[in-house]
Motif scaffolding. Structure first.
Motif, PDB file in Angstrom:
ATOM      1  N   GLN A   9       0.799  -1.217   0.000  1.00  0.00           N
ATOM      2  CA  GLN A   9       0.000   0.000   0.000  1.00  0.00           C
ATOM      3  C   GLN A   9       0.837   1.275   0.000  1.00  0.00           C
ATOM      4  OE1 GLN A   9      -3.269   0.197   2.836  1.00  0.00           O
ATOM      5  NE2 GLN A   9      -3.265  -2.018   3.067  1.00  0.00           N
ATOM      6  N   CYS A  10       2.059   1.191   0.506  1.00  0.00           N
ATOM      7  CA  CYS A  10       2.809   2.403   0.842  1.00  0.00           C
ATOM      8  C   CYS A  10       3.887   2.780  -0.167  1.00  0.00           C
ATOM      9  CB  CYS A  10       3.455   2.244   2.217  1.00  0.00           C
ATOM     10  SG  CYS A  10       2.270   2.325   3.568  1.00  0.00           S
ATOM     11  N   LEU A  53      -1.409   8.700  -1.585  1.00  0.00           N
ATOM     12  CA  LEU A  53      -0.826   7.381  -1.353  1.00  0.00           C
ATOM     13  C   LEU A  53      -0.218   7.334   0.043  1.00  0.00           C
ATOM     14  CD1 LEU A  53       1.061   6.826  -4.737  1.00  0.00           C
ATOM     15  CD2 LEU A  53      -1.121   5.827  -4.047  1.00  0.00           C
ATOM     16  N   PRO A  54      -0.604   6.375   0.866  1.00  0.00           N
ATOM     17  CA  PRO A  54      -0.003   6.291   2.203  1.00  0.00           C
ATOM     18  C   PRO A  54       1.471   5.965   2.112  1.00  0.00           C
ATOM     19  CG  PRO A  54      -1.317   4.330   1.740  1.00  0.00           C
ATOM     20  CD  PRO A  54      -1.573   5.295   0.614  1.00  0.00           C
ATOM     21  N   LEU A 126       2.997   1.973   8.854  1.00  0.00           N
ATOM     22  CA  LEU A 126       1.849   1.333   9.498  1.00  0.00           C
ATOM     23  C   LEU A 126       0.866   2.395   9.971  1.00  0.00           C
ATOM     24  CD1 LEU A 126       0.266  -1.011  10.686  1.00  0.00           C
ATOM     25  CD2 LEU A 126       1.755  -0.914  12.702  1.00  0.00           C
ATOM     26  N   ILE A 127       1.377   3.449  10.603  1.00  0.00           N
ATOM     27  CA  ILE A 127       0.517   4.542  11.065  1.00  0.00           C
ATOM     28  C   ILE A 127      -0.179   5.201   9.882  1.00  0.00           C
ATOM     29  CG2 ILE A 127       0.572   6.869  12.056  1.00  0.00           C
ATOM     30  CD1 ILE A 127       2.749   5.849  13.962  1.00  0.00           C
ATOM     31  N   SER A 128       0.557   5.408   8.790  1.00  0.00           N
ATOM     32  CA  SER A 128      -0.016   6.041   7.605  1.00  0.00           C
ATOM     33  C   SER A 128      -1.121   5.182   7.003  1.00  0.00           C
ATOM     34  CB  SER A 128       1.084   6.288   6.565  1.00  0.00           C
ATOM     35  OG  SER A 128       0.567   6.943   5.428  1.00  0.00           O
TER      36      SER A 128
END
Length: 210
Positions: A9-10, A53-54, A126-128
């Motif tokens: 995802q990141c 985008l995270p 993870l936080i994002s």
């Protein structure tokens, strides 16, 4: 959420005017399975990066034209919530403390070990991801609520407060059958099955006071 899911995802942004440093970090981070994007300075980052985008930003402090600290302030003004990991050979304690007070995720002095940098990236991403998922849920809930008619919104608020159909009918001066029809439409459009579900959606988007 495991590491592989986070990495899928990141995007890890690397913002540093030192080309050798950018290449070195890019090689290290990509080698650990992360997607990366490199920027030679703050202006390039602001012009080209997709903050939808995270991920996170690895940011140098001293750069020409705009410093990393200045970029952090602009990101705050723009409501860009990407976690920032400062990595700098020039930062002092006061600078680091202020950057963290202003919302930076971490402040690492150069030279930084690969293990420490990668650990910071994983935690920041993870936080994002969690923030991104929360924002997506809120957006979906708000879009669903906005699809309701004005009368359905009125009924939804009453349902969320735990009122029975007869009470809602009395308060809105409509028939119980009409309330039942609106209630069914509300649940269908919000994607829930009960008053508890309606209340949960309205709490997400904070519309009780509207």
């Amino acid at each position: 959420m495991d590491l592989k899911q986070i990495q899928e995802q990141c995007l890890v942004r690397i913002v540093d005017d030192d080309e050798a440093m950018r290449k070195s970090w890019n090689f290290l981070i990509e080698g650990e399975g992360w997607k990366t994007s490199c920027y030679a300075g703050a202006f390039r980052f602001l012009e080209e990066d997709d903050d939808s985008l995270p991920g996170c930003v690895i940011l140098d402090v001293r750069m020409p034209n705009m410093s990393g600290i200045e970029l952090q302030r602009i990101m705050g003004i723009q409501s860009n919530h990407l976690p920032i990991i400062f990595v700098s050979a020039h930062g002092d304690i006061d600078m680091a403390v202020q950057a963290l007070k202003d919302g930076a995720f971490d402040f690492l002095p150069k030279p930084v070990s690969a293990e420490r940098l990668l650990a910071a990236i994983e935690k920041a991403c993870l936080i994002s991801c969690e923030l991104h998922e929360s924002e997506q849920r809120e957006k979906a809930a708000r879009d669903n609520f906005n699809s309701l008619t004005q009368r359905e919104k009125m009924v939804a608020r009453k349902v969320a407060l735990g009122l029975l159909n007869k009470q809602i009918a009395d308060e809105l001066d409509i028939s119980e059958k009409t309330v039942q029809a609106h209630r069914g439409a509300v649940c269908r459009k919000l994607g829930v099955k009960s008053a508890v579900g309606v209340a949960a959606i309205l709490r997400i988007i904070l519309v009780f006071s509207l």
